[in-house]
Write a protein that holds these residues in place. Structure first.
Motif, PDB file in Angstrom:
ATOM      1  N   PRO A  37       0.818  -1.226   0.000  1.00  0.00           N
ATOM      2  CA  PRO A  37       0.000   0.000   0.000  1.00  0.00           C
ATOM      3  C   PRO A  37       0.852   1.276   0.000  1.00  0.00           C
ATOM      4  CG  PRO A  37      -0.875  -1.569   1.566  1.00  0.00           C
ATOM      5  CD  PRO A  37       0.445  -2.114   1.107  1.00  0.00           C
ATOM      6  N   PHE A  38       1.916   1.279   0.797  1.00  0.00           N
ATOM      7  CA  PHE A  38       2.806   2.446   0.829  1.00  0.00           C
ATOM      8  C   PHE A  38       3.498   2.629  -0.524  1.00  0.00           C
ATOM      9  CE2 PHE A  38       6.852   4.578   1.504  1.00  0.00           C
ATOM     10  CZ  PHE A  38       6.448   5.698   2.216  1.00  0.00           C
ATOM     11  N   HIS A  39       3.961   1.551  -1.092  1.00  0.00           N
ATOM     12  CA  HIS A  39       4.621   1.568  -2.405  1.00  0.00           C
ATOM     13  C   HIS A  39       3.687   2.169  -3.461  1.00  0.00           C
ATOM     14  CE1 HIS A  39       7.372  -0.063  -5.511  1.00  0.00           C
ATOM     15  NE2 HIS A  39       6.268  -0.328  -6.183  1.00  0.00           N
ATOM     16  N   ASN A  40       2.440   1.732  -3.467  1.00  0.00           N
ATOM     17  CA  ASN A  40       1.468   2.235  -4.442  1.00  0.00           C
ATOM     18  C   ASN A  40       1.169   3.716  -4.231  1.00  0.00           C
ATOM     19  OD1 ASN A  40       1.283  -0.251  -5.705  1.00  0.00           O
ATOM     20  ND2 ASN A  40      -0.415  -0.916  -4.419  1.00  0.00           N
ATOM     21  N   GLU A  41       1.084   4.135  -2.984  1.00  0.00           N
ATOM     22  CA  GLU A  41       0.839   5.544  -2.689  1.00  0.00           C
ATOM     23  C   GLU A  41       2.042   6.408  -3.079  1.00  0.00           C
ATOM     24  OE1 GLU A  41      -1.972   7.017  -1.826  1.00  0.00           O
ATOM     25  OE2 GLU A  41      -3.032   5.116  -1.747  1.00  0.00           O
ATOM     26  N   PHE A  42       3.234   5.849  -2.941  1.00  0.00           N
ATOM     27  CA  PHE A  42       4.431   6.583  -3.355  1.00  0.00           C
ATOM     28  C   PHE A  42       4.465   6.724  -4.878  1.00  0.00           C
ATOM     29  CE2 PHE A  42       8.901   7.419  -4.175  1.00  0.00           C
ATOM     30  CZ  PHE A  42       9.144   8.426  -3.254  1.00  0.00           C
ATOM     31  N   LEU A  89       1.576  10.160   2.898  1.00  0.00           N
ATOM     32  CA  LEU A  89       2.715   9.243   2.971  1.00  0.00           C
ATOM     33  C   LEU A  89       3.469   9.399   4.286  1.00  0.00           C
ATOM     34  CD1 LEU A  89       4.031   9.446  -0.673  1.00  0.00           C
ATOM     35  CD2 LEU A  89       3.218   7.395   0.477  1.00  0.00           C
ATOM     36  N   ASN A  90       3.600  10.621   4.758  1.00  0.00           N
ATOM     37  CA  ASN A  90       4.266  10.839   6.045  1.00  0.00           C
ATOM     38  C   ASN A  90       3.510  10.149   7.167  1.00  0.00           C
ATOM     39  OD1 ASN A  90       6.469  12.278   5.104  1.00  0.00           O
ATOM     40  ND2 ASN A  90       5.455  14.253   5.340  1.00  0.00           N
ATOM     41  N   ASP A  91       2.182  10.212   7.135  1.00  0.00           N
ATOM     42  CA  ASP A  91       1.375   9.510   8.137  1.00  0.00           C
ATOM     43  C   ASP A  91       1.591   8.004   8.051  1.00  0.00           C
ATOM     44  OD1 ASP A  91       0.320  11.878   9.096  1.00  0.00           O
ATOM     45  OD2 ASP A  91      -1.567  11.696   7.985  1.00  0.00           O
ATOM     46  N   GLN A  92       1.581   7.488   6.836  1.00  0.00           N
ATOM     47  CA  GLN A  92       1.804   6.052   6.652  1.00  0.00           C
ATOM     48  C   GLN A  92       3.202   5.648   7.125  1.00  0.00           C
ATOM     49  OE1 GLN A  92       1.001   5.000   2.579  1.00  0.00           O
ATOM     50  NE2 GLN A  92      -1.206   5.022   2.884  1.00  0.00           N
ATOM     51  N   MET A  93       4.202   6.485   6.844  1.00  0.00           N
ATOM     52  CA  MET A  93       5.569   6.178   7.263  1.00  0.00           C
ATOM     53  C   MET A  93       5.678   6.153   8.781  1.00  0.00           C
ATOM     54  SD  MET A  93       8.537   5.208   6.568  1.00  0.00           S
ATOM     55  CE  MET A  93       8.827   5.423   4.851  1.00  0.00           C
ATOM     56  N   LYS A  95       3.328   5.249  10.815  1.00  0.00           N
ATOM     57  CA  LYS A  95       2.734   3.977  11.232  1.00  0.00           C
ATOM     58  C   LYS A  95       3.692   2.815  10.989  1.00  0.00           C
ATOM     59  CE  LYS A  95      -1.983   5.531  10.506  1.00  0.00           C
ATOM     60  NZ  LYS A  95      -3.147   5.497   9.639  1.00  0.00           N
ATOM     61  N   ILE A  96       4.391   2.856   9.881  1.00  0.00           N
ATOM     62  CA  ILE A  96       5.375   1.800   9.584  1.00  0.00           C
ATOM     63  C   ILE A  96       6.498   1.834  10.607  1.00  0.00           C
ATOM     64  CG2 ILE A  96       7.142   1.060   7.931  1.00  0.00           C
ATOM     65  CD1 ILE A  96       5.190   1.991   5.689  1.00  0.00           C
ATOM     66  N   ARG A 101       9.287  -0.371  15.389  1.00  0.00           N
ATOM     67  CA  ARG A 101       9.995  -0.006  16.611  1.00  0.00           C
ATOM     68  C   ARG A 101       9.758  -1.080  17.664  1.00  0.00           C
ATOM     69  NH1 ARG A 101       7.990   5.388  18.036  1.00  0.00           N
ATOM     70  NH2 ARG A 101       8.974   5.919  16.076  1.00  0.00           N
ATOM     71  N   PRO A 102      10.819  -1.585  18.238  1.00  0.00           N
ATOM     72  CA  PRO A 102      10.624  -2.620  19.274  1.00  0.00           C
ATOM     73  C   PRO A 102       9.884  -2.062  20.492  1.00  0.00           C
ATOM     74  CG  PRO A 102      12.971  -2.206  18.868  1.00  0.00           C
ATOM     75  CD  PRO A 102      12.189  -1.249  18.017  1.00  0.00           C
TER      76      PRO A 102
END
Length: 111
Positions: A37-42, A89-93, A95-96, A101-102
């Motif tokens: 999904p992130f790839h497609n949005e990018f 995309l910044n919002d999605q990043m 979340k990723i 993050r441990p």
């Protein structure tokens, strides 16, 4: 140091090949399912940006030929769409990053 249609058209014309190259390379990548999904949005961002660059180039050419600056209304709208996509995309990043993050609890030493 002053924004003009001419220098915007020139800069976007100079930068467009690099943007198209990145877009073409991204088309060839098969992302992992969770990142798809992130790839497609990018990819969508790149398409929006290329469209805005094309509009800027065309508007600058029109301005140079006729003095008409009306084309820059479309340029402004297209860049605004790409800026919204960047925010998405910044919002999605975020979340990723949060998912990767441990957990603080996992980092505790155990006896």
């Amino acid at each position: 140091g002053v924004f003009t249609g001419k220098n915007l058209g020139q800069k976007t014309k100079e930068q467009k090949p690099a943007l198209v190259e990145v877009s073409d390379k991204l088309e060839q990548i098969e992302p992992p399912p969770l990142i798809s999904p992130f790839h497609n949005e990018f990819k969508r961002l790149l398409a929006l940006r290329i469209s805005a660059f094309d509009a800027a180039i065309n508007a600058a050419q029109l301005e140079e030929a006729t003095g008409d600056t009306a084309g820059f209304i479309e340029v402004t709208e297209k860049f605004a769409l790409s800026h919204k996509q960047i925010a998405k995309l910044n919002d999605q990043m975020q979340k990723i990053r949060k998912a990767l993050r441990p957990n603080e609890e996992k980092n505790l030493a155990t006896p």
